[in-house]
Enzyme design. Structure first.
Site, mmCIF file in Angstrom:
data_model
loop_
_atom_site.group_PDB
_atom_site.id
_atom_site.type_symbol
_atom_site.label_atom_id
_atom_site.label_comp_id
_atom_site.label_asym_id
_atom_site.label_seq_id
_atom_site.Cartn_x
_atom_site.Cartn_y
_atom_site.Cartn_z
ATOM 1 N N GLY A 1 0.828 -1.200 0.000
ATOM 2 C CA GLY A 1 0.000 0.000 0.000
ATOM 3 C C GLY A 1 0.861 1.248 0.000
ATOM 4 N N LYS A 2 0.193 2.368 0.107
ATOM 5 C CA LYS A 2 0.859 3.671 0.020
ATOM 6 C C LYS A 2 2.027 3.816 0.988
ATOM 7 C CE LYS A 2 -1.577 6.994 -2.511
ATOM 8 N NZ LYS A 2 -1.487 6.157 -3.712
ATOM 9 N N ARG A 3 1.853 3.232 2.191
ATOM 10 C CA ARG A 3 2.925 3.424 3.172
ATOM 11 C C ARG A 3 4.240 2.766 2.725
ATOM 12 N NH1 ARG A 3 -0.539 0.142 4.607
ATOM 13 N NH2 ARG A 3 -0.165 -2.028 5.145
ATOM 14 N N GLY B 1 5.451 3.153 -0.272
ATOM 15 C CA GLY B 1 6.022 3.928 -1.381
ATOM 16 C C GLY B 1 5.001 4.055 -2.493
#
Ligand code: GLU
Length: 489
Positions: free
Chosen positions: A254-256, A258
């Site tokens: 997910g976004k966390r 990268g």
């Protein structure tokens, strides 16, 4: 029936195409190409609420960036179209109707309020969530009464109450689900659009898809699909659910972790060939050790037998390393071509003469890991203003004054040097250090910072030769000035 392998990538246009989409698309594409089959692109745009304007274009752009061509679908057409689900609504209505008529589905008139109350009740009694099947056995008369109230029904599938639904997955083996754990899923919504389940089954059937390669998250939808295929008397395709992608902390990618959007990787200057190679190795391998493979090799060797069930870790460091490998393999001309858009974007007001750019870029080809870094690594070749701390000119064991003196002499000699090329520069500057009684590193360090404003650069003589005499002299002059005005001087 077709005897050709037909796979499809079936994205929903709900935002930026993400790495997980690209991964599924790539495996479907590789499988089709390996088998000389057909790769279909189908846009699953039946969820009106989640649809995001412009995302179809982005999906196409993502595929184009990665070089995954589709044989049927938007832009190219094909004999099994239309390829947008929103253009196929009649077909879904027809089969929803057929399922109702054959007793495999029913109209459900439950209002949103009722369903909410039911869910609240289920939660408070700690019951598993799911539709309580109130409308499953309505008599035609009861149905008519509801219709008269003006309630628009949804169509729900009548999931068998007992027994199991079994299927074989090419990667996961034999799978079995208890039917009593499957909800009476909605096939057709009140807005007239089908759900994913109905549309997906109808389309895979009519598009003669032979192999469904998709992410593991869809594995639990498959028994529902199998039930629909069976109810319609159709043979299901073969299924291959691809391993989940996770971050280094082992949670779902997910976004966390990268960048998640495929197009962001393009913006950062990841080469498509590196991306494709890297993505292919997430859950597939040739022999557990070969890492660098061309697109052709991937196509040649890709088989489902070598796809694993184990979640695959998306390791950015490894991707960066691999991108560097691919950058170093480019011919200088190819590297220049790919860097140009990044240079133009970073230096919009600076002229970028062809031959100068082609002399600069080979100096950083070894060092660049992503193309986005290239303007930063070459900035001083293009911009006139250098911004650095004059103390950086002063090497170990030197003072501002000794550095200034050394630069003064160097400048004088450089002015007179007949040819300003790498060999001549080296022939002049190496002996000069002895003459000045300082170490090579002390003189070269000062010159390096003076001409580039940086402490780490490509080899000094090459860099100076490319910068040219005029620029070098000007910058050395400027460094001398800076040293003179250092406080305490
Ligand atoms: N539309 C689904 C998605 O967005 C397709 C899943 C499938 O391949 O069946 O991923």
């Amino acid at each position: 029936m077709t005897d050709k392998v037909r796979t499809r990538f079936a994205p929903s246009p709900t935002g930026e195409p993400h790495i997980g989409n690209a991964h599924s698309a790539l495996f479907g594409w590789l499988f089709a190409r390996h088998n000389h089959g057909v790769f279909i692109l189908r846009i699953e745009d039946t969820d009106v609420e989640r649809k995001v304007e412009g995302s179809v274009e982005k999906i196409l752009e993502g595929l184009r960036y990665l070089g995954m061509d589709w044989d049927e679908g938007p832009e190219v057409g094909g004999n099994y179209g239309p390829y947008f689900q929103s253009d196929r609504l009649d077909l879904y209505h027809k089969y929803a109707r057929e399922l109702v008529e054959s007793g495999h589905a029913y109209h459900c008139y439950c209002t949103e309020e009722r369903l909410e109350a039911m869910r609240a009740e289920q939660t408070s009694r700690k019951l598993p969530p799911g539709y309580d099947r109130r409308c499953r056995n309505l008599t035609p008369e009861q149905g008519e009464t509801e219709e008269r109230k003006g309630i628009k029904p949804v169509v729900r599938f009548k999931v068998p109450l007992y027994g199991q639904t079994r299927f074989h997955d090419e990667i996961w083996g034999n799978i079995s689900f208890e039917n009593n754990t499957i909800d009476d899923l909605i096939l057709l919504k009140t807005d007239g659009f089908p759900t994913y389940h109905l549309a997906n089954v109808v389309d895979d059937h009519f598009m003669e898809v032979t192999h469904v390669l998709r992410a593991e998250e869809w594995l639990s939808s498959t028994p529902r699909h199998i039930l629909i295929y069976n109810a319609l008397g159709w043979t299901p395709p073969l299924f291959a659910h691809l391993p989940m992608l996770i971050g280094p902390d082992r949670s779902k990618l997910g976004k966390r972790h990268g960048a998640t959007s495929v197009l962001e990787y393009r913006e950062q200057g990841y080469l498509p060939e590196a991306m494709v190679n890297f993505l292919a190795l997430l859950g597939w391998s040739l022999d557990d050790k070969t890492e660098i493979m061309t697109r052709e090799e991937l196509i040649r060797y890709f088989t489902l037998e070598r796809v694993s069930k184990t979640a695959a870790v998306f390791n950015h460091e490894k991707l960066k390393w691999m991108n560097g490998v691919y950058i170093r393999k480019l011919t200088p001309e190819d590297f220049a071509q790919r860097c140009l858009p990044f240079l133009k974007k970073a230096f919009p007001d600076i002229a970028l003469p062809n031959d100068y750019v082609r002399r600069v870029l080979p100096l950083v080809q070894e060092r660049a890991k992503i193309l986005f870094e290239v303007p930063g690594l070459t900035r001083y070749f293009f911009t006139d203003k250098l911004d650095y701390d004059a103390n950086l000119l002063i090497g170990k064991g030197m003072t501002a004054e000794t550095t200034r003196q050394a630069l003064l002499v160097a400048k004088e000699r450089l002015e007179k040097l007949p040819a300003f090329d790498e060999q001549s520069l080296e022939a002049l500057l190496r002996p000069l250090t002895e003459e000045l009684g300082i170490k090579a590193g002390q003189l070269f360090g000062a010159l390096r910072t003076a001409v580039s404003g940086e402490t780490a650069t490509p080899p000094l003589f090459q860099m100076m030769a490319v910068l040219g005499r005029e620029r070098c002299l000007e910058r050395i002059g400027d460094a001398i000035q800076r040293l003179s005005s250092l406080p305490g001087k």
